[in-house]
Design a protein around this motif. Structure first.
Motif, mmCIF file in Angstrom:
data_model
loop_
_atom_site.group_PDB
_atom_site.id
_atom_site.type_symbol
_atom_site.label_atom_id
_atom_site.label_comp_id
_atom_site.label_asym_id
_atom_site.label_seq_id
_atom_site.Cartn_x
_atom_site.Cartn_y
_atom_site.Cartn_z
ATOM 1 N N ILE A 162 -0.806 -4.740 1.341
ATOM 2 C CA ILE A 162 -1.875 -5.053 2.298
ATOM 3 C C ILE A 162 -2.954 -5.863 1.579
ATOM 4 O O ILE A 162 -3.350 -5.521 0.459
ATOM 5 C CB ILE A 162 -2.420 -3.779 3.001
ATOM 6 C CG1 ILE A 162 -3.444 -4.127 4.093
ATOM 7 C CG2 ILE A 162 -2.978 -2.754 2.012
ATOM 8 C CD1 ILE A 162 -3.701 -2.995 5.087
ATOM 9 N N ALA A 172 -6.226 -9.148 2.158
ATOM 10 C CA ALA A 172 -7.000 -10.115 2.936
ATOM 11 C C ALA A 172 -7.227 -11.329 2.043
ATOM 12 O O ALA A 172 -7.511 -11.179 0.850
ATOM 13 C CB ALA A 172 -8.344 -9.513 3.366
ATOM 14 N N LEU A 198 -14.915 -8.272 -3.560
ATOM 15 C CA LEU A 198 -14.419 -9.160 -2.515
ATOM 16 C C LEU A 198 -15.327 -10.382 -2.424
ATOM 17 O O LEU A 198 -16.544 -10.268 -2.564
ATOM 18 C CB LEU A 198 -14.369 -8.424 -1.168
ATOM 19 C CG LEU A 198 -13.369 -7.266 -1.062
ATOM 20 C CD1 LEU A 198 -13.573 -6.497 0.242
ATOM 21 C CD2 LEU A 198 -11.924 -7.742 -1.171
ATOM 22 N N ASP A 248 -12.258 -5.304 9.499
ATOM 23 C CA ASP A 248 -11.068 -5.429 8.650
ATOM 24 C C ASP A 248 -10.924 -4.204 7.747
ATOM 25 O O ASP A 248 -9.825 -3.661 7.593
ATOM 26 C CB ASP A 248 -11.127 -6.708 7.810
ATOM 27 C CG ASP A 248 -9.943 -6.800 6.849
ATOM 28 O OD1 ASP A 248 -8.796 -6.764 7.330
ATOM 29 O OD2 ASP A 248 -10.177 -6.863 5.628
ATOM 30 N N PHE A 276 -7.936 -1.594 7.608
ATOM 31 C CA PHE A 276 -7.307 -1.195 6.344
ATOM 32 C C PHE A 276 -7.259 0.333 6.226
ATOM 33 O O PHE A 276 -6.221 0.917 5.896
ATOM 34 C CB PHE A 276 -8.089 -1.809 5.178
ATOM 35 C CG PHE A 276 -7.696 -1.275 3.830
ATOM 36 C CD1 PHE A 276 -6.722 -1.915 3.066
ATOM 37 C CD2 PHE A 276 -8.292 -0.124 3.319
ATOM 38 C CE1 PHE A 276 -6.352 -1.407 1.827
ATOM 39 C CE2 PHE A 276 -7.924 0.387 2.082
ATOM 40 C CZ PHE A 276 -6.950 -0.259 1.328
ATOM 41 N N ALA A 277 -8.380 0.967 6.522
ATOM 42 C CA ALA A 277 -8.460 2.423 6.373
ATOM 43 C C ALA A 277 -7.531 3.133 7.371
ATOM 44 O O ALA A 277 -6.768 4.025 6.992
ATOM 45 C CB ALA A 277 -9.903 2.900 6.547
ATOM 46 N N PHE A 285 -16.595 5.711 -1.650
ATOM 47 C CA PHE A 285 -15.344 5.616 -0.888
ATOM 48 C C PHE A 285 -14.111 5.971 -1.714
ATOM 49 O O PHE A 285 -12.988 5.915 -1.212
ATOM 50 C CB PHE A 285 -15.174 4.213 -0.303
ATOM 51 C CG PHE A 285 -16.096 3.906 0.831
ATOM 52 C CD1 PHE A 285 -16.197 4.765 1.925
ATOM 53 C CD2 PHE A 285 -16.875 2.760 0.822
ATOM 54 C CE1 PHE A 285 -17.039 4.481 2.986
ATOM 55 C CE2 PHE A 285 -17.731 2.467 1.879
ATOM 56 C CZ PHE A 285 -17.808 3.333 2.961
ATOM 57 N N LEU A 340 -9.867 6.910 -2.111
ATOM 58 C CA LEU A 340 -9.788 6.605 -0.689
ATOM 59 C C LEU A 340 -9.308 7.859 0.035
ATOM 60 O O LEU A 340 -8.247 8.404 -0.281
ATOM 61 C CB LEU A 340 -8.848 5.412 -0.454
ATOM 62 C CG LEU A 340 -9.343 4.089 -1.039
ATOM 63 C CD1 LEU A 340 -8.292 2.996 -0.844
ATOM 64 C CD2 LEU A 340 -10.678 3.652 -0.451
ATOM 65 N N ARG A 372 -5.612 9.763 1.556
ATOM 66 C CA ARG A 372 -4.466 9.078 0.972
ATOM 67 C C ARG A 372 -4.318 9.493 -0.487
ATOM 68 O O ARG A 372 -5.314 9.824 -1.137
ATOM 69 C CB ARG A 372 -4.663 7.547 1.044
ATOM 70 C CG ARG A 372 -4.641 6.979 2.448
ATOM 71 C CD ARG A 372 -5.590 5.805 2.632
ATOM 72 N NE ARG A 372 -6.982 6.222 2.704
ATOM 73 C CZ ARG A 372 -7.996 5.405 2.951
ATOM 74 N NH1 ARG A 372 -7.784 4.112 3.116
ATOM 75 N NH2 ARG A 372 -9.226 5.865 3.012
ATOM 76 N N ILE A 383 -2.345 -2.062 -2.748
ATOM 77 C CA ILE A 383 -3.620 -2.612 -2.255
ATOM 78 C C ILE A 383 -4.294 -3.550 -3.263
ATOM 79 O O ILE A 383 -5.459 -3.899 -3.091
ATOM 80 C CB ILE A 383 -4.577 -1.484 -1.798
ATOM 81 C CG1 ILE A 383 -5.065 -0.626 -2.966
ATOM 82 C CG2 ILE A 383 -3.892 -0.598 -0.755
ATOM 83 C CD1 ILE A 383 -6.262 0.269 -2.590
ATOM 84 N N THR A 385 -4.413 -10.107 6.253
ATOM 85 C CA THR A 385 -5.596 -10.536 7.005
ATOM 86 C C THR A 385 -5.981 -11.925 6.508
ATOM 87 O O THR A 385 -6.255 -12.111 5.321
ATOM 88 C CB THR A 385 -6.773 -9.564 6.813
ATOM 89 O OG1 THR A 385 -6.413 -8.280 7.340
ATOM 90 C CG2 THR A 385 -8.027 -10.067 7.530
#
Ligand code: FOL
Length: 244
Positions: A10, A12, A25, A33, A37-38, A84, A87, A90, A160, A180
């Motif tokens: 996954i 972007a 990023l 987005d 993703f989440a 965060f 994650l 997960r 990721i 993305t």
């Protein structure tokens, strides 16, 4: 040999396939987005179509003990805001040449993040912790459905990033890319590996672009492929699948 879980990547990118700038990023946070993703990385795979799932089966949410995993490089781990990470919801696998160890515990003291020396070691570890990787590996045909040992069963495995880890995953049993695409350029110093997304987009190479219906079906989303706009940035999600 141990059957390893199949991988979904996954990512972007900008039009030039940029993914990062100075450890973060390149674009201002795109909330919709990141929310996509989440949701998608958390959502367990649907039960195999053939299985008549009894109501007390772990595929049913209340007894839900299927957890997906996210595999990332050390720099990507460090790029995630501390509030965060790991994650949530997960299993976090962090690849580092510094090798293994625990990284994070959840409120119940359960290990939800660990470090490994390579992507392969991470997959073996996931197989080992959540099943023997042998006869108990379910859904072999689809590469989904999970493995069991004790309570938690492994669902989908997402790669990721970053660039180094994407490159390794593309050389392995990676069957899908959730991409993305941002509509405009940002300065970047890190790029997605060449030759995969461009080829798939042009309808050539080893990869093919799937329909938005197939994207929705696989992700469990509705309208995931529609164009969105946030902070003057247009973006849309497409799904690529490796040809068999
Ligand atoms: N894929 C896509 N589509 N967009 C991304 O931004 C992206 N980023 C990474 C990998 N694949 C991606 C790596 N970087 C978070 C932050 C950076 C990151 C990945 C995840 C993060 O904070 N995620 C939270 C959501 C936070 C929010 O909703 O604002 C999470 O719970 O997943």
């Amino acid at each position: 040999p141990l059957p390893l879980p199949r991988l979904t990547l996954i990512v972007a990118t900008t039009p030039a396939l940029g993914i990062g700038l100075r450890g973060t990023l390149p674009w201002p946070p795109l909330k919709p987005d990141l929310a996509f993703f989440a949701r998608v990385t958390k959502r367990p795979p649907p039960p195999p179509p053939s299985s008549k799932t009894p109501s007390n089966h772990p595929h049913n949410a209340e007894h839900g003990e299927i957890r997906n995993a996210v595999i990332m490089g050390r720099k990507t781990w460090e790029s995630i805001p501390t509030k965060f990470r790991p994650l949530r919801g997960r299993i976090n696998v962090v690849v580092s040449r510094q090798g293994g160890g625990a990284l994070g515990l959840d409120r119940d003291g359960e290990e939800v993040a660990f470090k490994v020396g390579s992507v392969e070691a991470g997959l073996r570890e996931l197989g080992g912790r959540f099943g023997d990787g042998g006869s108990e590996l379910e859904g072999k045909g689809e590469g989904e459905g999970g493995v069991r040992k004790g309570g938690v069963r492994l669902g989908r495995v997402f790669v990721i990033g970053g660039a180094e880890i994407y490159r390794i995953a593309l050389g392995m049993e990676c069957e899908r890319v959730l991409w993305t695409r941002l509509g405009r350029e940002f300065e970047c110093d890190t790029f997605f590996p060449e030759g995969v997304l461009e080829d798939a987009d042009a309808g050539g190479g080893e990869w093919e672009r799937k329909s938005s219906g197939e994207l929705d079906e696989w992700t469990g989303e509705e309208g995931a492929g529609e164009s969105r706009q946030e902070k003057d940035i247009e973006f849309r999600v497409v799904m690529m699948e490796r040809k068999r």
